[in-house]
Design a protein around this motif. Structure first.
Motif, PDB file in Angstrom:
ATOM      1  N   ALA A  52       0.831  -1.199   0.000  1.00  0.00           N
ATOM      2  CA  ALA A  52       0.000   0.000   0.000  1.00  0.00           C
ATOM      3  C   ALA A  52       0.868   1.252   0.000  1.00  0.00           C
ATOM      4  N   ARG A  53       1.905   1.214   0.808  1.00  0.00           N
ATOM      5  CA  ARG A  53       2.773   2.382   0.892  1.00  0.00           C
ATOM      6  C   ARG A  53       3.487   2.612  -0.440  1.00  0.00           C
ATOM      7  N   ALA A  54       3.859   1.526  -1.113  1.00  0.00           N
ATOM      8  CA  ALA A  54       4.508   1.662  -2.419  1.00  0.00           C
ATOM      9  C   ALA A  54       3.558   2.323  -3.412  1.00  0.00           C
ATOM     10  N   LEU A  55       2.322   1.852  -3.426  1.00  0.00           N
ATOM     11  CA  LEU A  55       1.334   2.457  -4.337  1.00  0.00           C
ATOM     12  C   LEU A  55       1.132   3.927  -4.006  1.00  0.00           C
ATOM     13  N   HIS A  56       1.126   4.212  -2.707  1.00  0.00           N
ATOM     14  CA  HIS A  56       0.903   5.588  -2.271  1.00  0.00           C
ATOM     15  C   HIS A  56       2.019   6.518  -2.718  1.00  0.00           C
ATOM     16  N   GLU A  57       3.234   6.002  -2.756  1.00  0.00           N
ATOM     17  CA  GLU A  57       4.384   6.838  -3.131  1.00  0.00           C
ATOM     18  C   GLU A  57       4.479   7.059  -4.630  1.00  0.00           C
ATOM     19  N   LEU A  58       3.773   6.229  -5.397  1.00  0.00           N
ATOM     20  CA  LEU A  58       3.785   6.418  -6.850  1.00  0.00           C
ATOM     21  C   LEU A  58       2.954   7.635  -7.220  1.00  0.00           C
ATOM     22  N   ASP A  59       3.371   8.307  -8.267  1.00  0.00           N
ATOM     23  CA  ASP A  59       2.644   9.473  -8.754  1.00  0.00           C
ATOM     24  C   ASP A  59       1.857   9.068 -10.003  1.00  0.00           C
ATOM     25  N   PRO A  60       0.511   9.071  -9.883  1.00  0.00           N
ATOM     26  CA  PRO A  60      -0.295   8.620 -11.023  1.00  0.00           C
ATOM     27  C   PRO A  60      -0.084   9.480 -12.264  1.00  0.00           C
ATOM     28  N   THR A  81      11.185  -4.719  -6.485  1.00  0.00           N
ATOM     29  CA  THR A  81      10.779  -5.738  -7.462  1.00  0.00           C
ATOM     30  C   THR A  81       9.570  -6.526  -6.978  1.00  0.00           C
ATOM     31  N   ALA A  82       9.658  -7.033  -5.764  1.00  0.00           N
ATOM     32  CA  ALA A  82       8.566  -7.852  -5.230  1.00  0.00           C
ATOM     33  C   ALA A  82       7.311  -7.015  -4.991  1.00  0.00           C
ATOM     34  N   LEU A  83       7.486  -5.799  -4.498  1.00  0.00           N
ATOM     35  CA  LEU A  83       6.328  -4.942  -4.238  1.00  0.00           C
ATOM     36  C   LEU A  83       5.592  -4.628  -5.540  1.00  0.00           C
ATOM     37  N   VAL A  84       6.353  -4.275  -6.564  1.00  0.00           N
ATOM     38  CA  VAL A  84       5.734  -3.945  -7.852  1.00  0.00           C
ATOM     39  C   VAL A  84       5.146  -5.193  -8.491  1.00  0.00           C
ATOM     40  N   ASP A  85       5.791  -6.346  -8.275  1.00  0.00           N
ATOM     41  CA  ASP A  85       5.199  -7.606  -8.756  1.00  0.00           C
ATOM     42  C   ASP A  85       3.759  -7.728  -8.277  1.00  0.00           C
TER      43      ASP A  85
END
Lengths: 160, 160
Positions: A52-60, A81-85
DNA sequence: TATTGTTATACTCTATAACTATA
DNA sequence: TATAGTTATAGAGTATAACAATA
């Protein structure tokens, strides 16, 4: 053993140290409770806290290379790698090759990802624990925490 | 779509929600930085964060059964076994049989444990991040965080 | 039957090191 | 040579389930 300066070793300093230690331990206590709520809400979205935190840090609106996501998460590249997987398997993020530098993979938030990210943001902003504060107290708290958080990061802390 | 109550859905409520969300995210940011410092200092004592926290929760003057330590740490009993294993190997804690209830094992902090626990307490109270606050600001922050932390725990939160 | 501590096991999170394909 | 992403691997942390000893 003369005391050099009351401001550093006198009774006032001891009082301040006690006060500060108390504040720190309380902050960590509150943060732990907040984290607990966040983890529960984020689990409702089918995401683990780190994902969730990884998605949150991404800029749409501005796709990033994985390298930059690792930097924002302050973790090693290898973990990304694993998080984005998992984000990709959930259809929330796509890996796109970068024509300019074919070593890089650009992380693009999908339409679904955008919607889920919005809900993650709300989960990470959940403020039920602050419900007992008046508007004035809340504003004061925000200002004080803001003041602390400037320059108070673990390592480098740019990209704000 | 009439708005039932400005206090709940009006612009003031929206302002407050924004403010509160901001405050929450900042608190988590600060807590993360504090945690980073704590982990480094505690590692200097040869302890992992969880082991240090376990030692910190023990009362040197009032031995506890493992069951109670799990409760204080808000984790499962099964984890306490490994944590206490490491504390015992380091000579900081002893497991003693409880004559009154032979199922229980009482956790006794040793002399060394007492000294290390004192240093752990200092590490967990390290307030370098609050150095930029005036005495007044610090006191205000402490009071506000204190107010939040009352009744703001994940599950039950007695034994304070 | 219920409870204490333990074991076995699994999953998440994170780090290090080595590999690959580019640059 | 250096960098981006990946893989392999290891350790820490935590949870669930089952077990033995005791209540």
């Amino acid at each position: 053993m003369a005391q050099p300066s009351p401001a550093r070793t006198g009774p006032a300093a001891a009082d301040r140290a006690r006060l500060a230690g108390d504040a720190v331990r309380r902050i960590m206590h509150v943060a732990s409770a907040i984290r607990h709520h966040q983890d529960v809400e984020v689990a409702d979205l089918g995401l683990t806290p780190a994902v969730a935190r990884a998605l949150h840090e991404l800029d749409p609106d501005r796709p990033l290379p994985a390298r930059d996501l690792a930097e924002r998460l302050r973790c090693d590249r290898s973990n990304v790698t694993a998080l984005v997987d998992r984000l990709e398997q959930a259809g929330l993020v796509e890996r796109r090759p970068d024509p300019a530098d074919r070593r890089q993979r650009t992380l693009v938030v999908t339409g679904d990802g955008r919607r889920v990210r919005e809900r993650v943001h709300r989960a990470l902003s959940d403020s039920r624990l602050l419900a007992g504060l008046t508007d004035t107290e809340l504003a004061t708290l925000r200002d004080l925490v803001w003041k602390i958080s400037d320059g108070g990061c673990p390592e480098r802390c740019g990209a704000e």
